[in-house]
Design an enzyme around this catalytic site. Sequence first.
Site, PDB file in Angstrom:
ATOM      1  N   LYS A   1       1.285   4.325   7.286  1.00 36.23           N
ATOM      2  CA  LYS A   1       0.490   5.140   6.364  1.00 36.23           C
ATOM      3  C   LYS A   1       0.909   6.600   6.467  1.00 36.23           C
ATOM      4  CE  LYS A   1      -2.471   2.056   4.713  1.00 36.23           C
ATOM      5  NZ  LYS A   1      -1.715   0.893   5.216  1.00 36.23           N
TER       6      LYS A   1
ATOM      7  N   SER B   1       0.804  -1.218   0.000  1.00 35.85           N
ATOM      8  CA  SER B   1       0.000   0.000   0.000  1.00 35.85           C
ATOM      9  C   SER B   1       0.840   1.272   0.000  1.00 35.85           C
ATOM     10  CB  SER B   1      -0.942   0.023   1.207  1.00 35.85           C
ATOM     11  OG  SER B   1      -0.245   0.293   2.396  1.00 35.85           O
TER      12      SER B   1
END
Length: 215
Positions: free
Chosen positions: A163, A125
């Site tokens: 993230k 990701s």
Amino acid sequence: MELSGTQKRLYDYLAERLARNGKAPSLRQTAADLGVSHTAIAQLLGQLEKKGAVERDGRYSRSLRLVTGNDRRQQGDRSRELPIIGQIAAGLPMYAQQEWDGSVVVDRRLFPGDNLFCLRVRGESMQGAGILHGDLAICEPRQYAANGEIVAVLIQGEEATVKRFFLQPDHIELRPENPGFPVMRYPFGEVLVQGKVIGVIRGSGGILATGQRVA
């Protein structure tokens, strides 16, 4: 004790690879790079160990430290060992494993901060930020983050992920760097920042230093 020419050649090769990659090369890679047989490398390594030029814990490719001579001590002074703390997901969050998972050697001139630690990344990701599956994310311990920083966070006290952090008026957004993954949104009380990602060690051994591409 002085090293012979062939012993010094192997020693210098190992010093360069440790400084560049943070870990010793495999026996196969060493033999290929130096153009000699596996047996010759194993014998030379044993000789270096007997002379106190290297120390090993377990198998050759897992742990190797250079410890002899003035130049070697200077090299050691430039190195530091960082703990690897379990694994962390760069994709869907996974359970935050807190057990010790080994260590990695880095150049302290690139990573001089206190109490740094590494987390092993799983998933794709964050590939747009140059953080790939199998990499080690080098983290500076923190419990806060500025908008846009890449951080390691603990979600709901159990799941960990890497993230990009954004603080919104009524929630926290954790954004991936891959269009194939969704933005994650959580109430303030469900996200705990664990550290800021300040560097990445490639799964293949290369290092991305502080700043550019990862923060």
